[in-house]
Scaffold this active site. Structure first.
Site, PDB file in Angstrom:
ATOM      1  N   GLY A   1       0.825  -1.215   0.000  1.00 50.72           N
ATOM      2  CA  GLY A   1       0.000   0.000   0.000  1.00 50.72           C
ATOM      3  C   GLY A   1       0.852   1.254   0.000  1.00 50.72           C
TER       4      GLY A   1
ATOM      5  N   TYR B   1     -13.662  -1.628  11.635  1.00 54.72           N
ATOM      6  CA  TYR B   1     -12.282  -1.194  11.348  1.00 54.72           C
ATOM      7  C   TYR B   1     -11.422  -1.270  12.612  1.00 54.72           C
ATOM      8  CZ  TYR B   1      -8.423   2.034  10.390  1.00 54.72           C
ATOM      9  OH  TYR B   1      -7.174   2.591  10.261  1.00 54.72           O
TER      10      TYR B   1
ATOM     11  N   ALA C   1     -11.824  -3.111  15.135  1.00 53.66           N
ATOM     12  CA  ALA C   1     -11.596  -4.514  15.483  1.00 53.66           C
ATOM     13  C   ALA C   1     -10.431  -5.096  14.662  1.00 53.66           C
ATOM     14  CB  ALA C   1     -12.872  -5.327  15.248  1.00 53.66           C
TER      15      ALA C   1
ATOM     16  N   ASN D   1       1.433  -2.296   5.429  1.00 52.79           N
ATOM     17  CA  ASN D   1       0.717  -1.029   5.613  1.00 52.79           C
ATOM     18  C   ASN D   1      -0.646  -0.979   4.921  1.00 52.79           C
ATOM     19  OD1 ASN D   1       0.616   2.143   5.827  1.00 52.79           O
ATOM     20  ND2 ASN D   1       0.471   1.665   3.636  1.00 52.79           N
TER      21      ASN D   1
ATOM     22  N   VAL E   1      -2.693  -7.741  -1.497  1.00 50.49           N
ATOM     23  CA  VAL E   1      -2.145  -8.395  -0.294  1.00 50.49           C
ATOM     24  C   VAL E   1      -3.054  -9.485   0.274  1.00 50.49           C
ATOM     25  CG1 VAL E   1      -0.634  -6.526   0.499  1.00 50.49           C
ATOM     26  CG2 VAL E   1      -3.054  -6.510   1.148  1.00 50.49           C
TER      27      VAL E   1
ATOM     28  N   LYS F   1      -7.880  -3.461  13.466  1.00 44.75           N
ATOM     29  CA  LYS F   1      -6.607  -2.832  13.851  1.00 44.75           C
ATOM     30  C   LYS F   1      -6.129  -3.365  15.207  1.00 44.75           C
ATOM     31  CE  LYS F   1      -5.805  -1.092  10.312  1.00 44.75           C
ATOM     32  NZ  LYS F   1      -4.556  -0.952   9.578  1.00 44.75           N
TER      33      LYS F   1
ATOM     34  N   SER G   1      -3.299   1.214  14.134  1.00 43.97           N
ATOM     35  CA  SER G   1      -4.011   2.481  14.368  1.00 43.97           C
ATOM     36  C   SER G   1      -4.257   2.663  15.864  1.00 43.97           C
ATOM     37  CB  SER G   1      -5.358   2.454  13.639  1.00 43.97           C
ATOM     38  OG  SER G   1      -6.043   3.684  13.832  1.00 43.97           O
TER      39      SER G   1
HETATM   40  P1  NAP Z   1      -4.738   5.160   1.417  1.00 42.58           P
HETATM   41  O1  NAP Z   1      -4.303   6.571   1.232  1.00 42.58           O
HETATM   42  O2  NAP Z   1      -6.086   4.726   0.921  1.00 42.58           O
HETATM   43  O3  NAP Z   1      -3.613   4.215   0.778  1.00 42.58           O
HETATM   44  C1  NAP Z   1      -3.741   2.830   0.869  1.00 42.58           C
HETATM   45  C2  NAP Z   1      -3.064   2.200  -0.329  1.00 42.58           C
HETATM   46  O4  NAP Z   1      -3.201   0.772  -0.175  1.00 42.58           O
HETATM   47  C3  NAP Z   1      -3.724   2.591  -1.652  1.00 42.58           C
HETATM   48  O5  NAP Z   1      -2.754   2.781  -2.657  1.00 42.58           O
HETATM   49  C4  NAP Z   1      -4.588   1.373  -1.944  1.00 42.58           C
HETATM   50  O6  NAP Z   1      -4.842   1.159  -3.319  1.00 42.58           O
HETATM   51  C5  NAP Z   1      -3.734   0.264  -1.389  1.00 42.58           C
HETATM   52  N1  NAP Z   1      -4.496  -0.965  -1.159  1.00 42.58           N
HETATM   53  C6  NAP Z   1      -5.797  -1.091  -0.782  1.00 42.58           C
HETATM   54  N2  NAP Z   1      -6.139  -2.381  -0.737  1.00 42.58           N
HETATM   55  C7  NAP Z   1      -5.036  -3.103  -1.091  1.00 42.58           C
HETATM   56  C8  NAP Z   1      -4.767  -4.474  -1.269  1.00 42.58           C
HETATM   57  N3  NAP Z   1      -5.728  -5.412  -1.080  1.00 42.58           N
HETATM   58  N4  NAP Z   1      -3.525  -4.857  -1.644  1.00 42.58           N
HETATM   59  C9  NAP Z   1      -2.556  -3.937  -1.851  1.00 42.58           C
HETATM   60  N5  NAP Z   1      -2.761  -2.616  -1.738  1.00 42.58           N
HETATM   61  C10 NAP Z   1      -3.981  -2.195  -1.348  1.00 42.58           C
HETATM   62  O7  NAP Z   1      -4.728   4.749   2.979  1.00 42.58           O
HETATM   63  P2  NAP Z   1      -3.952   5.418   4.220  1.00 42.58           P
HETATM   64  O8  NAP Z   1      -4.867   6.377   4.858  1.00 42.58           O
HETATM   65  O9  NAP Z   1      -2.603   5.832   3.832  1.00 42.58           O
HETATM   66  O10 NAP Z   1      -3.871   4.133   5.197  1.00 42.58           O
HETATM   67  C11 NAP Z   1      -2.760   3.251   5.168  1.00 42.58           C
HETATM   68  C12 NAP Z   1      -2.753   2.449   6.449  1.00 42.58           C
HETATM   69  O11 NAP Z   1      -2.734   3.348   7.561  1.00 42.58           O
HETATM   70  C13 NAP Z   1      -3.991   1.566   6.637  1.00 42.58           C
HETATM   71  O12 NAP Z   1      -3.583   0.332   7.196  1.00 42.58           O
HETATM   72  C14 NAP Z   1      -4.831   2.353   7.633  1.00 42.58           C
HETATM   73  O13 NAP Z   1      -5.642   1.528   8.403  1.00 42.58           O
HETATM   74  C15 NAP Z   1      -3.755   3.018   8.468  1.00 42.58           C
HETATM   75  N6  NAP Z   1      -4.187   4.240   9.159  1.00 42.58           N
HETATM   76  C16 NAP Z   1      -4.510   5.380   8.483  1.00 42.58           C
HETATM   77  C17 NAP Z   1      -4.855   6.542   9.188  1.00 42.58           C
HETATM   78  C18 NAP Z   1      -5.127   7.852   8.497  1.00 42.58           C
HETATM   79  O14 NAP Z   1      -5.357   8.853   9.190  1.00 42.58           O
HETATM   80  N7  NAP Z   1      -5.073   7.926   7.182  1.00 42.58           N
HETATM   81  C19 NAP Z   1      -4.906   6.511  10.591  1.00 42.58           C
HETATM   82  C20 NAP Z   1      -4.600   5.325  11.251  1.00 42.58           C
HETATM   83  C21 NAP Z   1      -4.226   4.198  10.535  1.00 42.58           C
HETATM   84  P3  NAP Z   1      -6.190   1.792  -3.990  1.00 42.58           P
HETATM   85  O15 NAP Z   1      -5.864   3.220  -4.241  1.00 42.58           O
HETATM   86  O16 NAP Z   1      -6.391   0.988  -5.221  1.00 42.58           O
HETATM   87  O17 NAP Z   1      -7.293   1.591  -2.984  1.00 42.58           O
END
Ligand code: NAP
Length: 254
Positions: A13, A151, A153, A85, A59, A155, A137
């Site tokens: 990701g 979600y 759950a 990630n 993944v 994490k 998270s």
């Molecule tokens: P994001 O901007 O949506 O980026 C996630 C990336 O992962 C995207 O490129 C997405 O591709 C890709 N992806 C989705 N499903 C996938 C799969 N099955 N296999 C491989 N790649 C995949 O998300 P983010 O906000 O950066 O979040 C990343 C991580 O941080 C997640 O685990 C999330 O739970 C955690 N997190 C985020 C926040 C926040 O504030 N943003 C806070 C706490 C935790 P597509 O574009 O095709 O969907």
């Protein structure tokens, strides 16, 4: 102080958002980084911009993970670091949450962590070296939010997995840790508009949302050789968000 020179890292990701922040930090620390992402075009684009490599990967697909990790090993000679990630966070209130939505989010966020960690260990164990950093998270283990019970759950479950798994590989020179982001300013959040973002920032003691690089820098440290005595731990990177006992605790600091 630390360097990731001569280290090979896979970031799932890593095409956008927090994953991209992790990629940038690892590249800056000297690592050879492979972005493994569902979104191939975005992965290629980011790789080109930051000086990384890109591979298409879902993944949740065991065979694809096996193939892509073997390719990385073949092309770059080793796999030192896995940043697990990739994740999704669709909103669904309890009134409407379906079995299918529950299973999907657990497959993408939690089962994929198990699959990618297990496959990466096959390359790390024989070399008696490895650094695994899971993006989990604060949601679930420390906080909750209406509409994201499923979600949270997934994490919290990642962290349970991490603790047991880290014990199993502790004597193999391999560490497994988690970074727990607070509210990080990614494109998805940016779309919510200025007023919404400003309101969110007011609830954070640091008075700003996190930057993907805030998470990237924490992940790069945990991915370093020097962090080798830290395992099974969680590092909260949230600008102090979960600390205040009440909203007044933030106002008192003014
Ligand atoms: P994001 O901007 O949506 O980026 C996630 C990336 O992962 C995207 O490129 C997405 O591709 C890709 N992806 C989705 N499903 C996938 C799969 N099955 N296999 C491989 N790649 C995949 O998300 P983010 O906000 O950066 O979040 C990343 C991580 O941080 C997640 O685990 C999330 O739970 C955690 N997190 C985020 C926040 C926040 O504030 N943003 C806070 C706490 C935790 P597509 O574009 O095709 O969907």
């Amino acid at each position: 102080m630390f360097s990731l020179k001569n280290r090979v890292a896979i970031v799932t990701g890593g095409a956008s958002g927090i994953g991209r922040g992790i990629v940038e930090s690892l590249v800056e620390a000297g690592a050879t980084v492979v972005i493994a992402d569902l979104n191939e075009a975005a992965a290629q684009h980011t790789a080109q911009e930051v000086g990384a490599h890109a591979k298409k990967l879902d993944v949740t697909n065991r065979e694809q993970v096996r193939t892509v990790f073997a390719e990385v090993h073949e092309e770059f000679g080793q796999i030192d670091v896995l940043c697990a990630n990739a994740g999704i966070f669709p909103q669904a209130g309890l009134d409407t949450l379906t079995d299918e939505q529950w299973d999907t989010i657990f497959t993408v966020n939690t089962k994929s962590t198990f699959i990618t960690v297990q496959e990466a260990l096959k390359f790390m164990k024989p070399r008696k070296y490895g650094r695994i950093v899971i993006t989990t998270s604060i949601t679930g283990s420390h906080t909750g939010y209406p509409g994201w019970s499923h979600y949270g759950a997934t994490k919290a479950a990642q962290q349970g997995f991490m603790r047991g798994a880290s014990l199993e590989v502790a004597r193999d020179g391999i560490t497994i840790n988690g970074v727990l982001p607070g509210n990080i300013l990614t494109d998805g959040l940016r779309d919510q508009g200025e007023e919404y973002l400003a309101q969110m920032a007011r609830g954070i003691p640091a008075l700003r949302l996190g930057d993907p690089r805030d998470i990237g820098n924490a992940a790069a440290f945990l991915a370093s050789t020097e962090a080798g005595y830290i395992t099974g731990q969680t590092l909260i990177v949230d600008g102090g968000q979960i600390l205040p006992e009440s909203p007044e605790a933030i106002l008192q600091a003014e």
